[in-house]
Design an enzyme around this catalytic site. Structure first.
Site, PDB file in Angstrom:
ATOM      1  N   ALA A 121     -22.550 140.190 118.480  1.00 25.14           N
ATOM      2  CA  ALA A 121     -21.705 139.051 118.149  1.00 25.14           C
ATOM      3  C   ALA A 121     -22.618 137.925 117.684  1.00 25.14           C
ATOM      4  CB  ALA A 121     -20.906 138.639 119.377  1.00 25.14           C
ATOM      5  N   GLU A 159     -27.289 141.862 125.817  1.00 26.36           N
ATOM      6  CA  GLU A 159     -26.647 140.602 126.228  1.00 26.36           C
ATOM      7  C   GLU A 159     -27.296 139.968 127.450  1.00 26.36           C
ATOM      8  OE1 GLU A 159     -25.027 143.329 125.190  1.00 26.36           O
ATOM      9  OE2 GLU A 159     -23.181 142.797 124.116  1.00 26.36           O
TER      10      GLU A 159
HETATM   11  N1  CO8 Z   1     -26.128 136.643 115.833  1.00 26.49           N
HETATM   12  C1  CO8 Z   1     -26.425 135.749 114.884  1.00 26.49           C
HETATM   13  N2  CO8 Z   1     -27.436 135.916 114.029  1.00 26.49           N
HETATM   14  C2  CO8 Z   1     -28.188 137.016 114.163  1.00 26.49           C
HETATM   15  C3  CO8 Z   1     -27.932 137.991 115.151  1.00 26.49           C
HETATM   16  C4  CO8 Z   1     -26.830 137.773 116.013  1.00 26.49           C
HETATM   17  N3  CO8 Z   1     -26.464 138.651 116.954  1.00 26.49           N
HETATM   18  N4  CO8 Z   1     -28.866 138.971 115.041  1.00 26.49           N
HETATM   19  C5  CO8 Z   1     -29.659 138.612 114.016  1.00 26.49           C
HETATM   20  N5  CO8 Z   1     -29.265 137.444 113.492  1.00 26.49           N
HETATM   21  C6  CO8 Z   1     -29.841 136.692 112.375  1.00 26.49           C
HETATM   22  C7  CO8 Z   1     -31.156 136.040 112.762  1.00 26.49           C
HETATM   23  O1  CO8 Z   1     -30.928 134.819 113.431  1.00 26.49           O
HETATM   24  C8  CO8 Z   1     -31.805 135.866 111.417  1.00 26.49           C
HETATM   25  O2  CO8 Z   1     -31.203 134.779 110.764  1.00 26.49           O
HETATM   26  P1  CO8 Z   1     -32.127 133.674 110.008  1.00 26.49           P
HETATM   27  O3  CO8 Z   1     -32.806 134.454 108.928  1.00 26.49           O
HETATM   28  O4  CO8 Z   1     -31.120 132.685 109.476  1.00 26.49           O
HETATM   29  O5  CO8 Z   1     -33.077 133.145 111.015  1.00 26.49           O
HETATM   30  C9  CO8 Z   1     -31.370 137.109 110.660  1.00 26.49           C
HETATM   31  O6  CO8 Z   1     -30.189 137.603 111.343  1.00 26.49           O
HETATM   32  C10 CO8 Z   1     -32.406 138.223 110.691  1.00 26.49           C
HETATM   33  O7  CO8 Z   1     -32.718 138.463 112.051  1.00 26.49           O
HETATM   34  P2  CO8 Z   1     -34.226 138.482 112.605  1.00 26.49           P
HETATM   35  O8  CO8 Z   1     -35.082 137.568 111.787  1.00 26.49           O
HETATM   36  O9  CO8 Z   1     -34.170 138.206 114.074  1.00 26.49           O
HETATM   37  O10 CO8 Z   1     -34.612 139.998 112.306  1.00 26.49           O
HETATM   38  P3  CO8 Z   1     -35.711 140.857 113.051  1.00 26.49           P
HETATM   39  O11 CO8 Z   1     -35.852 142.094 112.248  1.00 26.49           O
HETATM   40  O12 CO8 Z   1     -36.923 140.050 113.351  1.00 26.49           O
HETATM   41  O13 CO8 Z   1     -35.039 141.226 114.493  1.00 26.49           O
HETATM   42  C11 CO8 Z   1     -33.271 141.972 115.938  1.00 26.49           C
HETATM   43  C12 CO8 Z   1     -33.912 142.043 114.532  1.00 26.49           C
HETATM   44  C13 CO8 Z   1     -34.204 142.612 116.957  1.00 26.49           C
HETATM   45  C14 CO8 Z   1     -31.978 142.763 115.875  1.00 26.49           C
HETATM   46  C15 CO8 Z   1     -33.002 140.499 116.297  1.00 26.49           C
HETATM   47  O14 CO8 Z   1     -32.328 139.857 115.223  1.00 26.49           O
HETATM   48  C16 CO8 Z   1     -32.142 140.321 117.517  1.00 26.49           C
HETATM   49  O15 CO8 Z   1     -32.627 140.477 118.625  1.00 26.49           O
HETATM   50  N6  CO8 Z   1     -30.853 139.972 117.332  1.00 26.49           N
HETATM   51  C17 CO8 Z   1     -29.956 139.663 118.423  1.00 26.49           C
HETATM   52  C18 CO8 Z   1     -29.494 140.918 119.149  1.00 26.49           C
HETATM   53  C19 CO8 Z   1     -28.596 140.560 120.312  1.00 26.49           C
HETATM   54  O16 CO8 Z   1     -29.005 139.924 121.266  1.00 26.49           O
HETATM   55  N7  CO8 Z   1     -27.326 140.981 120.239  1.00 26.49           N
HETATM   56  C20 CO8 Z   1     -26.336 140.703 121.253  1.00 26.49           C
HETATM   57  C21 CO8 Z   1     -25.546 139.474 120.907  1.00 26.49           C
HETATM   58  S1  CO8 Z   1     -24.386 138.997 122.150  1.00 26.49           S
HETATM   59  C22 CO8 Z   1     -23.077 140.053 121.897  1.00 26.49           C
HETATM   60  O17 CO8 Z   1     -23.120 140.903 121.064  1.00 26.49           O
HETATM   61  C23 CO8 Z   1     -21.869 139.862 122.777  1.00 26.49           C
HETATM   62  C24 CO8 Z   1     -20.769 140.804 122.367  1.00 26.49           C
HETATM   63  C25 CO8 Z   1     -19.403 140.200 122.591  1.00 26.49           C
HETATM   64  C26 CO8 Z   1     -18.368 140.938 121.780  1.00 26.49           C
HETATM   65  C27 CO8 Z   1     -16.988 140.450 122.009  1.00 26.49           C
HETATM   66  C28 CO8 Z   1     -15.982 141.223 121.156  1.00 26.49           C
HETATM   67  C29 CO8 Z   1     -14.601 141.202 121.641  1.00 26.49           C
END
Ligand code: CO8
Length: 259
Positions: free
Chosen positions: A65, A133
């Site tokens: 998310a 998360e």
């Molecule tokens: N939300 C918002 N932006 C994101 C997310 C995310 N989950 N993941 C990546 N991005 C963005 C980054 O901020 C970045 O943006 P910018 O270039 O503007 O800074 C861009 O995408 C590229 O990401 P990275 O530079 O971080 O890319 P990397 O290759 O270095 O890393 C990762 C990739 C490891 C995937 C890293 O981006 C990461 O850890 N992302 C977050 C993963 C995470 O914690 N996910 C869980 C989120 S909480 C959730 O999912 C709750 C679910 C609730 C669902 C409810 C439904 C009913």
């Protein structure tokens, strides 16, 4: 349909919904869920669609998310978001047609939870799955704490939820989180092959199979067997059951019509 975050097309019985927020690794927000909801409604209504595939791009199926949008949210905003998201994911999980998540790259948090709402997960060897998360000070909110331990061993699910580590495709395949893992360049072909096998089956029988499998997960064995028995008998009112059995006896391939 007014889709802003999903690219959608239908070809040869397969509906393809591609999450399309590449600059945010396909992070899921309210608009994405609303768009997926429209796709699910369209697939349900269109008799020409036999299988729904949800996919992303090479780098990410969806990295969860949208953390940027959630970071300052309070309880009420979050409930509104999860209520709306859950309505959509439940509709997806309940769709009376087979669904496939075609995963390349990251399927994390809400992204993995979305994939867990599909019947099958077919992935590229680049796939990385996880429920990170807990590392953000929250827990999964899209069904991860419920669907994962129903799919795999409790202790492994608990480790994924409580440590929040990321897992590569081969391990996720061994554990049964992923049905198939193939080379990145073979993903689309493999998904089409899998969908074609599903489309060769009788649609009403597939719907009944899905209902029996899904409903059975939430009831006692005795009640589940009753559900199966009724659905089994119901299929004897379909033309496809007559055709399937006649084809077997006549030593030919069945021609199912979905009737
Ligand atoms: N939300 C918002 N932006 C994101 C997310 C995310 N989950 N993941 C990546 N991005 C963005 C980054 O901020 C970045 O943006 P910018 O270039 O503007 O800074 C861009 O995408 C590229 O990401 P990275 O530079 O971080 O890319 P990397 O290759 O270095 O890393 C990762 C990739 C490891 C995937 C890293 O981006 C990461 O850890 N992302 C977050 C993963 C995470 O914690 N996910 C869980 C989120 S909480 C959730 O999912 C709750 C679910 C609730 C669902 C409810 C439904 C009913």
């Amino acid at each position: 349909m007014d889709l802003k975050t999903v690219l959608y097309n239908k070809k040869d019985g397969i509906a393809w919904a591609q999450l399309n927020r590449p600059d945010k690794l396909n992070a899921l927000n309210s608009k994405v869920f609303a768009d997926i909801g429209q796709v699910v409604d369209d697939v349900a209504a269109d008799d020409g669609v036999r299988v729904l595939v949800i996919t992303g791009n090479e780098k990410a199926f969806a990295a969860g998310a949208d953390i940027g949008e959630m970071s300052t949210a309070g309880i009420a905003d979050t409930l509104k978001f999860t209520d709306a998201g859950t309505q959509v994911t439940e509709r997806l999980a309940d769709l009376g047609k087979p669904t496939i998540a075609a995963i390349s790259g990251y399927a994390l948090g809400g992204g993995l939870e979305l994939a867990l709402c599909c019947d099958f997960r077919i992935a590229a060897d680049t796939a990385v799955v996880g429920l990170p998360e807990i590392t953000l000070g929250i827990i999964p909110g899209g069904g991860g704490t419920q669907r994962l331990p129903r799919l795999i061993n409790y202790s492994i699910a608990a480790e994924m939820v409580m440590l929040g580590g990321l897992m590569k495709a081969d391990r996720a395949h061994q554990l049964g989180i992923l049905n198939r893992v193939v080379a990145q360049e073979a993903l689309k072909t493999e998904v089409v092959k899998f969908a074609e096998q599903l489309m060769a089956r009788a649609p009403i029988a597939l719907r009944a199979a899905k209902t029996a499998l899904r409903k059975g997960l939430n009831v006692s064995l005795k009640d589940g067997i009753c559900i199966e028995q009724d659905l089994f008998a119901m299929l004897f009112g379909t033309a496809d059951q007559k055709e399937g059995m006649a084809a077997f006896l006549e030593k030919r391939k069945p021609k199912f019509t979905g009737k």
